[in-house]
Scaffold this motif. Structure first.
Motif, short mmCIF file in Angstrom:
data_model
loop_
_atom_site.label_atom_id
_atom_site.label_comp_id
_atom_site.label_asym_id
_atom_site.label_seq_id
_atom_site.Cartn_x
_atom_site.Cartn_y
_atom_site.Cartn_z
N MET A 1 0.84 -1.18 0.00
CA MET A 1 0.00 0.00 0.00
C MET A 1 0.89 1.25 0.00
SD MET A 1 -3.10 1.01 2.56
CE MET A 1 -2.22 1.52 4.01
N ASP A 2 0.61 2.18 -0.91
CA ASP A 2 1.38 3.42 -1.00
C ASP A 2 0.98 4.37 0.11
OD1 ASP A 2 2.83 2.75 -3.25
OD2 ASP A 2 1.38 3.60 -4.64
N GLU A 3 1.98 4.91 0.79
CA GLU A 3 1.74 5.96 1.77
C GLU A 3 1.49 7.26 1.01
OE1 GLU A 3 1.87 6.15 5.28
OE2 GLU A 3 1.75 3.98 5.23
N LYS A 4 0.47 7.98 1.41
CA LYS A 4 0.15 9.26 0.77
C LYS A 4 0.55 10.40 1.70
CE LYS A 4 -2.09 7.55 -2.81
NZ LYS A 4 -1.62 7.66 -4.15
N MET A 5 0.90 11.52 1.11
CA MET A 5 1.19 12.71 1.89
C MET A 5 0.58 13.92 1.20
SD MET A 5 5.28 13.34 1.20
CE MET A 5 5.37 14.67 2.35
N ILE A 6 0.29 14.95 1.99
CA ILE A 6 -0.26 16.19 1.47
C ILE A 6 0.89 17.20 1.41
CG2 ILE A 6 -1.91 18.07 1.84
CD1 ILE A 6 -3.24 15.37 1.30
N VAL A 7 1.04 17.81 0.23
CA VAL A 7 2.08 18.81 0.00
C VAL A 7 1.40 20.07 -0.55
CG1 VAL A 7 4.18 19.35 -1.28
CG2 VAL A 7 3.79 17.03 -0.50
N ALA A 8 1.69 21.22 0.04
CA ALA A 8 1.18 22.49 -0.47
C ALA A 8 2.10 22.97 -1.58
CB ALA A 8 1.08 23.51 0.64
N CYS A 9 1.50 23.44 -2.66
CA CYS A 9 2.26 23.94 -3.81
C CYS A 9 2.98 25.23 -3.44
CB CYS A 9 1.31 24.18 -4.98
SG CYS A 9 2.11 24.92 -6.42
N PRO A 10 4.26 25.37 -3.79
CA PRO A 10 4.99 26.60 -3.49
C PRO A 10 4.53 27.78 -4.34
CG PRO A 10 6.39 25.11 -4.72
CD PRO A 10 5.13 24.36 -4.42
N SER A 11 3.80 27.53 -5.42
CA SER A 11 3.35 28.61 -6.29
C SER A 11 1.93 29.08 -5.98
CB SER A 11 3.42 28.19 -7.76
OG SER A 11 4.75 27.96 -8.13
N CYS A 12 0.97 28.15 -5.99
CA CYS A 12 -0.44 28.54 -5.79
C CYS A 12 -0.94 28.21 -4.38
CB CYS A 12 -1.34 27.89 -6.84
SG CYS A 12 -1.55 26.10 -6.64
N HIS A 13 -0.16 27.46 -3.61
CA HIS A 13 -0.44 27.10 -2.22
C HIS A 13 -1.64 26.16 -2.06
CE1 HIS A 13 2.58 30.08 -1.40
NE2 HIS A 13 1.89 30.93 -2.13
N LYS A 14 -2.08 25.54 -3.16
CA LYS A 14 -3.14 24.53 -3.09
C LYS A 14 -2.51 23.23 -2.61
CE LYS A 14 -6.36 27.03 -5.15
NZ LYS A 14 -7.41 27.65 -4.42
N LYS A 15 -3.31 22.43 -1.93
CA LYS A 15 -2.80 21.16 -1.42
C LYS A 15 -2.89 20.07 -2.47
CE LYS A 15 -3.85 22.31 3.30
NZ LYS A 15 -4.70 22.06 4.43
N ASN A 16 -1.87 19.22 -2.49
CA ASN A 16 -1.77 18.10 -3.42
C ASN A 16 -1.52 16.83 -2.64
OD1 ASN A 16 -1.25 19.23 -6.47
ND2 ASN A 16 -0.59 20.68 -4.93
N ARG A 17 -2.18 15.75 -3.02
CA ARG A 17 -1.94 14.45 -2.40
C ARG A 17 -1.01 13.68 -3.35
NH1 ARG A 17 -5.20 12.08 1.30
NH2 ARG A 17 -6.86 13.47 0.63
#
Length: 140
Positions: A1-17
């Protein structure tokens, strides 16, 4: 199972999984298509800071001011460390001039002050100028 993480974009600051094992230079934001791990220092305001604070990537935060000589001296070292550690942490700059309430919230009494924030909580603090090597050692 892949571990997921949330990262905020350095440009638009939207969250990405993203999958934890996909932290690489090819990872891009699903919203604005900017690189998620550019190795650049990101200047943020309060709202943008909150987006990054609630993400999974550790934060290295430089509280600074434009009139502060030591802050100007520290800037290049902070940028160099950010370039050398793009996948380890997000490097943020917060101006105490435009965001004084954040400086007050974190009880910043002198500048530059660098905070290490993990899981939304401050885990370390260092006042004053550090070289890039000292900063990297402090983070690790």
């Amino acid at each position: 199972m892949d571990e997921k993480m949330i990262v905020a974009c350095p440009s638009c600051h939207k969250k990405n999984r993203i999958a934890s094992d996909k932290k690489d230079s090819a990872a891009i934001c699903g919203h604005c298509k900017a690189a998620l791990f550019s190795g650049e220092v990101v200047a943020v305001n309060s709202d943008q800071f909150r987006a990054h604070q609630s993400a999974d990537l550790p934060l290295v935060v430089d509280f600074w001011a434009s009139w502060c000589g030591p802050c100007q001296q520290y800037g290049p070292h902070f940028e160099q460390a950010a370039k050398q550690m793009p996948f380890a942490a997000r490097f943020l700059k917060i101006s105490t001039e435009t965001e004084p309430h954040l400086a007050q919230q974190y009880a910043v009494r002198s500048i530059p002050t660098t905070l290490l924030i993990k899981n939304g909580q401050e885990v370390a603090r260092q006042a004053g100028v550090m070289s890039a090597a000292q900063l990297k050692q402090w983070i690790i």
